[in-house]
Design a protein around this motif. Structure first.
Motif, PDB file in Angstrom:
ATOM      1  N   UNK A 179       0.814  -1.280  -0.072  1.00 24.95           N
ATOM      2  CA  UNK A 179       0.050  -0.097   0.036  1.00 24.95           C
ATOM      3  C   UNK A 179       0.772   1.179   0.104  1.00 24.95           C
ATOM      4  N   UNK A 180       1.822   1.217  -0.580  1.00 24.20           N
ATOM      5  CA  UNK A 180       2.728   2.580  -0.664  1.00 24.20           C
ATOM      6  C   UNK A 180       1.974   3.697  -1.483  1.00 24.20           C
ATOM      7  N   UNK A 181       1.369   3.390  -2.424  1.00 20.69           N
ATOM      8  CA  UNK A 181       0.464   4.432  -3.172  1.00 20.69           C
ATOM      9  C   UNK A 181       1.397   5.619  -3.615  1.00 20.69           C
ATOM     10  N   UNK A 182       2.492   5.521  -4.152  1.00 22.22           N
ATOM     11  CA  UNK A 182       3.514   6.459  -4.563  1.00 22.22           C
ATOM     12  C   UNK A 182       2.934   7.155  -5.828  1.00 22.22           C
ATOM     13  N   UNK A 183       1.741   6.881  -6.279  1.00 24.77           N
ATOM     14  CA  UNK A 183       1.139   7.735  -7.402  1.00 24.77           C
ATOM     15  C   UNK A 183       0.626   8.832  -6.886  1.00 24.77           C
ATOM     16  N   UNK A 184       0.414   8.956  -5.590  1.00 21.93           N
ATOM     17  CA  UNK A 184      -0.212  10.236  -4.922  1.00 21.93           C
ATOM     18  C   UNK A 184       1.048  11.051  -4.236  1.00 21.93           C
ATOM     19  N   UNK A 185       2.054  10.933  -4.649  1.00 19.48           N
ATOM     20  CA  UNK A 185       3.069  11.793  -4.203  1.00 19.48           C
ATOM     21  C   UNK A 185       2.777  13.185  -4.803  1.00 19.48           C
ATOM     22  N   UNK A 186       3.111  14.228  -4.046  1.00 19.97           N
ATOM     23  CA  UNK A 186       2.975  15.370  -4.539  1.00 19.97           C
ATOM     24  C   UNK A 186       4.020  15.837  -5.727  1.00 19.97           C
ATOM     25  N   UNK A 187       3.602  16.268  -6.843  1.00 12.39           N
ATOM     26  CA  UNK A 187       4.531  16.642  -8.193  1.00 12.39           C
ATOM     27  C   UNK A 187       3.996  17.859  -8.747  1.00 12.39           C
TER      28      UNK A 187
END
Ligand code: BGC
Length: 255
Positions: free
Chosen positions: A148-156
């Motif tokens: 569940x790291x969900x790194x697609x939702x990091x801010x960019x």
């Protein structure tokens, strides 16, 4: 041993029985379009239809595009909000009469790549990223999944990474492969800064051999960067592997 794997996405629900020792499908996969809105009860109906089509009465592994903890959905970015809080494992178990295990779609794809694809025998910190409607991530530390790291939702770029660099954004904004690759490069640099992975596996539709030469040569990373090998089947295979029943002796050790 065969387990039914079902990959639930925003546009299609795909399933096939999987030989989890070899990591191969034992029948052609079936695909049914995801019902519009992707409501829990409608998706459960499709899952039942797929299980019936294979006359299935064993364990089933399923993927969902969201954070899944002990079978319960905690987020739903590219699927109906009504999923949040739903015990998806219980819902699919009731719908099919079979024991259902649910995990995040990118985690499932990562599990499959680690066992049978581009991550086989890889050591250290491995990151699988799937580029599709959103961006999915699966992080492995010495072979163990950090779910569940969900790194697609990091801010960019003052939004989310997936709103900027998902494969769907390339099509929506009619970007050239090269312009899209520049965005992916920015994202990879950010992710490398945070996790310093040893290997990055690029998955999703863009990992098809025809697509890879269009963007991968434009990417530079400290980590080794490779395309996924199982492509469309990774989610199905990983879901099935995750649903492997725990042998009795292992269960009693953890009790
Ligand atoms: C979801 C993730 C999923 C990814 C790929 C994201 O929007 O939050 O859970 O893995 O899309 O489907």
């Amino acid at each position: 041993m065969e387990i039914l794997g079902i990959d639930i996405g925003g546009s299609g629900i795909k399933g096939a029985p999987v030989n989890i020792v070899r990591g191969t499908l034992t029948h052609d996969r079936l695909r049914i379009p995801t019902p519009s809105h992707g409501r829990p009860s409608d998706v459960a109906d499709v899952v039942r239809i797929l299980a019936d089509a294979f006359e299935w009465n064993g364990p089933i592994g399923l993927t969902m595009p969201g954070r899944v903890k002990q079978g319960v959905m905690h987020t739903a970015a590219n699927i109906d909000d009504r999923w949040i809080g739903v015990d998806a494992s219980a819902l699919f178990t009731r719908a099919t009469g079979c024991a259902a295990t649910v995990l995040n779609d990118a985690d499932a794809a990562g599990v499959a790549e680690m066992a049978f694809g581009a991550g086989r025998q890889a050591k250290g910190i491995i990151l699988m990223l799937t580029f599709g409607t959103g961006i999915g991530s699966a992080l492995f530390v010495d072979g163990t999944l950090v779910p569940n790291t969900e790194l697609g939702h990091l801010e960019l770029q003052s939004g989310t990474a997936e709103g900027y660099a998902a494969a769907s954004v390339r099509k929506r904004e009619k970007l050239s492969w090269r312009s899209w690759a520049r965005r992916v490069q920015e994202y990879l640099a950010h992710v490398e800064f945070l996790f310093a992975p040893d290997l990055i596996i690029v998955g999703g539709g863009v990992s098809r051999p025809k697509k890879v030469p269009k963007f991968m040569p434009h990417l530079t990373t400290s980590a080794r960067l490779v395309p996924a090998q199982l492509q469309n089947e990774a989610g199905i295979i990983g879901a099935a592997c995750a649903a492997r029943p725990v042998p009795v002796e292992e269960e009693s050790k953890t009790a």
